[in-house]
Write an enzyme that holds these catalytic residues in place. Structure first.
Site, mmCIF file in Angstrom:
data_model
loop_
_atom_site.group_PDB
_atom_site.id
_atom_site.type_symbol
_atom_site.label_atom_id
_atom_site.label_comp_id
_atom_site.label_asym_id
_atom_site.label_seq_id
_atom_site.Cartn_x
_atom_site.Cartn_y
_atom_site.Cartn_z
ATOM 1 N N ASP A 124 24.480 23.737 -24.002
ATOM 2 C CA ASP A 124 24.259 25.135 -23.658
ATOM 3 C C ASP A 124 25.302 26.012 -24.353
ATOM 4 O O ASP A 124 25.648 25.749 -25.499
ATOM 5 C CB ASP A 124 24.326 25.290 -22.126
ATOM 6 N N HIS A 172 25.663 31.695 -19.521
ATOM 7 C CA HIS A 172 24.484 30.853 -19.316
ATOM 8 C C HIS A 172 24.862 29.396 -19.058
ATOM 9 O O HIS A 172 24.346 28.754 -18.134
ATOM 10 C CB HIS A 172 23.579 30.976 -20.545
ATOM 11 N N SER A 223 15.432 28.211 -17.509
ATOM 12 C CA SER A 223 16.798 27.740 -17.735
ATOM 13 C C SER A 223 17.468 27.341 -16.439
ATOM 14 O O SER A 223 18.314 26.453 -16.403
ATOM 15 C CB SER A 223 17.641 28.840 -18.398
#
Length: 775
Positions: A140, A213, A549
């Site tokens: 990620d 994220h 996600s």
């Protein structure tokens, strides 16, 4: 690795676009090179310089080597001119050569919603010791070390199998890692080859997360218990990941402009070498054949090594054929809602209330005051232009003289939802209402806006526009109502969640399952504002985000728990347990609905259904799949021997596989039949499935069939009698369909199910039948 082995292991290639046939003076591009496994080792003197030796045979120009790969495959990525690429592609020792490709991110109450109980002496968390000896790799944007969600209090020593380490940099010292965060690496060479050097005033060349994220997804998978936790006062409570004691390894591959396959492959290579148990990847791109799909090839090698790979389905919903990461050896995860939301309604001057959703922490609008309401797309609101840009509230599109002090209605699309709010705020607006487009339907996402703002559905947007045309002096306000629990119905298939059918292989149903992905609270770096817009200087330890996600790491963490509870289970067994125990009804006891339309959802939306962790711990039967079963599957898709080698690194003899059946005969927990009508009045096909008893010895399972409408489905035998745990038994499913009237090029889909039960366990397989009328 000994040099003599080098040429009997395949090099991995990356996701391809077509190679550009431009002039030699064109800009160099990044490629990944696949060497023929039958090449003579003598052409490469040593393992450390074989790739430079190869390059020297084709060019005298100095070439930049970006990555070398040596674990799940042997190979390298390099920046080549078109002439170099053309020369290498025709070299007799090169099996294949492909351009690098850009991917994008697919961007707590969920443990409680999923039924993961921390009290009592039984249950998945207790049985797995909260996943303490398992390692989850998160590929990620990096990770925020020293966050409370990643503390190592009361954790035992790092598992002895672990071979990885933490890469230290100036802003990521060795002390960043502990017994929880046991690995951290970053890969940027592929990204920089295309985009130039990373601007380290904006992001950092280290494992540290400057986006948020990666921190968010990592804590969903394996965050520790943190109390109190909230975002701007919303969703107060305990934050926790799925596997709170599992260890984490962060592999940073995503940067400001996206994630490149060459870097993703380097992360896969490192993760397998380091000894991870689960790989979580909330990244995706276009769907192409598997031998051209870097993630599919990297994931196959990981699966072959016994590693469970979970990937996000994508956020292209609610349209059909939008699902990504569709390889059958990857568990593909769509998104559902949980029973919590954040209502923020629009009250119009005509007293009508339009339901909305928002996370806004103040300062609020003046209570009881109505504000002038305008549409960004009106002729007065726009700062010149045709009104299209201002309707979307794009940067610089609004006229400050007109919108100052007013609530502005903006249409969804192009720029991010929170960026629209920043545009309105810069122009002096008092607030914003963000309206879904028709395609978005009624699905609402709560965002941390920088000004008083809320999101409304497509119907709500239409109602507001109608009011604007009818009222002489339109006014409105936004009423923020905080956090609401016990929402019904839930779960609901999130509007944005990508849908099937599988655009690459319709014989394999995708997504596999859905998991919580809407408005999920999880860890956040305090260096990044919760809205994600550059001007947002607010700090928060937790943020609420939505996307597949967020759904993907839920399944990654659950897979770690299941692996800890059942160390002998393969990745396919774990996926099977999650799929056959998934449910399709909401908390009203009715079939889950589709958020975008409010209508009943289907297998195309949720796959096998919504994950049920506690039931997955004891599924009764599992559908296991070996790496060689996947080879047979590729044979039945008519992949060439060379292409199968590219994916699997295995030599394929397809003669037996093709005699045995078709692609739908892969021992998958779901079944999908595709019939081309071609004027046939009757059509039929069959599936052979083998189940392994992981429940009780001396158990007898009886089948129940719910055939798709208008189809005839039979199962033989109708009863499976097991004498011991681990025993395998097979059955045959026959599907018969009659021709229906369809216009040329159109299709129709019907779904049903096949359920095996011994009175204690219920093992459910979705069955999808597609009838197509050729052009």
């Amino acid at each position: 690795m000994a040099p003599s082995l080098t040429f009997f292991l395949l090099l991995l290639l990356t996701l391809t676009l077509t190679i550009t046939t431009s002039t030699p003076t064109s800009k160099p591009k990044t490629f990944i090179i696949l060497v023929n496994p039958d090449s003579k080792p003598t052409i490469f003197p040593t393992h450390t310089n074989w790739y430079t030796s190869l390059l020297s045979t084709t060019t005298t120009t100095t070439t930049t080597i970006l990555h070398t790969y040596s674990t799940i495959f042997n190979g390298f990525s390099a920046t080549l001119s078109p002439s170099q690429a053309a020369s290498l592609s025709s070299h007799p020792d090169i099996l294949s050569l492909f351009p690098d490709t850009l991917r994008y991110l697919h961007t707590t109450r969920s443990p409680q919603f999923l039924g993961l109980k921390t009290s009592g002496n039984s249950g998945l968390l207790k049985e797995s010791d909260f996943g303490s000896d398992l390692v989850i790799a998160v590929i990620d944007t990096g990770i925020t070390p020293n966050h409370k969600s990643f503390n190592d209090q009361d954790l035992g020593p790092v598992p002895t199998k672990w071979k990885g380490h933490c890469v230290a940099t100036s802003d990521f010292p060795p002390s960043s890692c502990n017994k929880k965060l046991i690995g951290a690496k970053f890969f940027s060479q592929g990204y920089e080859a295309t985009n130039g050097k990373i601007n380290e005033t904006v992001e950092t060349k280290s494992p540290k997360d400057t986006d948020g994220h990666g921190t968010h997804t990592a804590s969903i998978a394996a965050g520790r218990y943190v109390f109190p936790a909230s975002t701007l006062g919303y969703a107060r409570g305990v934050a926790a990941g799925m596997a709170p004691k599992a260890r984490l390894a962060a592999y940073k591959v995503c940067w400001n402009s996206g994630c490149y396959d060459s870097d993703i492959l380097a992360a896969f290579d490192a993760a397998v070498a380091d000894g991870v148990d689960v790989i979580s990847l909330s990244v995706g791109g276009v769907v192409v054949p598997y031998h051209l799909d870097a993630i599919a090839i990297g994931a196959f090698a990981a699966s072959d090594a016994g590693i469970f790979v979970s990937a996000s389905a994508g956020n292209g919903g609610p349209g059909a054929l939008t699902v990504t990461n569709v390889a059958p050896w990857v568990t593909t995860v769509g998104a559902g809602t949980i029973d919590r939301d954040f209502p923020a309604d629009v009250k119009l001057g005509n007293e009508k209330i339009i339901p909305g959703m928002s996370i806004y922490g103040g300062p609020n609008l003046v209570p009881g005051r109505m504000y002038p309401l305008v549409y960004g797309g009106s002729s007065q609101a726009g700062n010149g232009g045709d009104g299209y840009s201002s309707s979307l509230c794009l940067e610089g599109s609004l006229d400050p003289n007109f919108v100052k002090g007013k609530i502005v209605l903006c249409d969804r699309g192009i720029n991010s939802r929170t960026a629209k709010g920043e545009v309105v705020k810069k122009a002096g607006g008092a607030g914003m209402v963000l309206a879904n487009a028709v395609f978005d339907g009624e699905g609402l996402v709560a965002d941390c806006h920088v000004l008083p703002a809320t999101a409304v559905g497509a119907a709500g947007g239409d109602a507001i526009r109608k009011y604007l045309t009818e009222a002489k002096k339109p006014v409105a306000t936004i009423e923020f109502k905080g956090t609401r629990l016990g929402v019904r119905p839930a779960p609901v298939v999130a509007s944005f969640s990508a849908r099937g059918t599988n655009p690459e292989t319709p014989e394999i149903v995708k997504p596999d399952v859905i998991a919580p992905g809407l408005n999920i609270l999880a860890a956040w770096p305090d260096s990044v504002g919760p809205s994600g817009v550059p001007s947002d200087k607010r700090k928060t330890e937790f943020n609420i985000l939505s996307g597949t996600s967020m759904a993907c790491p839920h399944v990654s963490g659950l897979a770690a728990l299941l692996k800890a509870a059942h160390p002998e289970w393969t990745p396919a067994s774990i996926r099977s347990a999650l799929m056959t125990t998934a449910y399709t009804v909401d908390n009203r006891g009715q079939t889950m609905i589709d958020e975008s339309t409010g209508n009943v959802s289907s297998v195309l939306d949720y796959g096998a259904g919504h994950v049920h962790p506690e039931k997955a711990m004891d599924p009764g039967l599992v559908y296991d799949i070996s790496s060689y079963d996947y080879v047979d599957f590729l044979c039945n898709l008519n992949y060439t021997t060379k292409n199968i080698q590219v994916i699997t690194r295995k030599n394929a003899d397809c003669s037996g596989a093709k005699r045995a059946g078709h692609a739908g005969n892969l021992n998958y927990p779901s079944l999908s039949a595709v019939f081309q009508q071609y004027g046939k009045h009757k059509m039929s096909t069959h599936f052979i499935r083998t189940v392994t008893n992981v429940g009780d010895p001396n158990s007898v399972y009886q089948v129940t069939i719910r055939p798709p409408s208008g189809m005839v489905v039979t199962v033989q035998p109708e009863k499976l009698a097991f004498r011991r745990v681990g025993q395998k038994l097979s059955f045959l499913v026959r599907v018969q369909a009659r021709e229906i009237k369809l216009s040329p090029g159109s299709s129709t889909m019907k779904d049903g199910s096949i359920v095996w039960s011994d009175g204690k366990h219920t093992v459910t397989s979705p069955l999808l039948v597609t009838l197509q009328q050729p052009l």
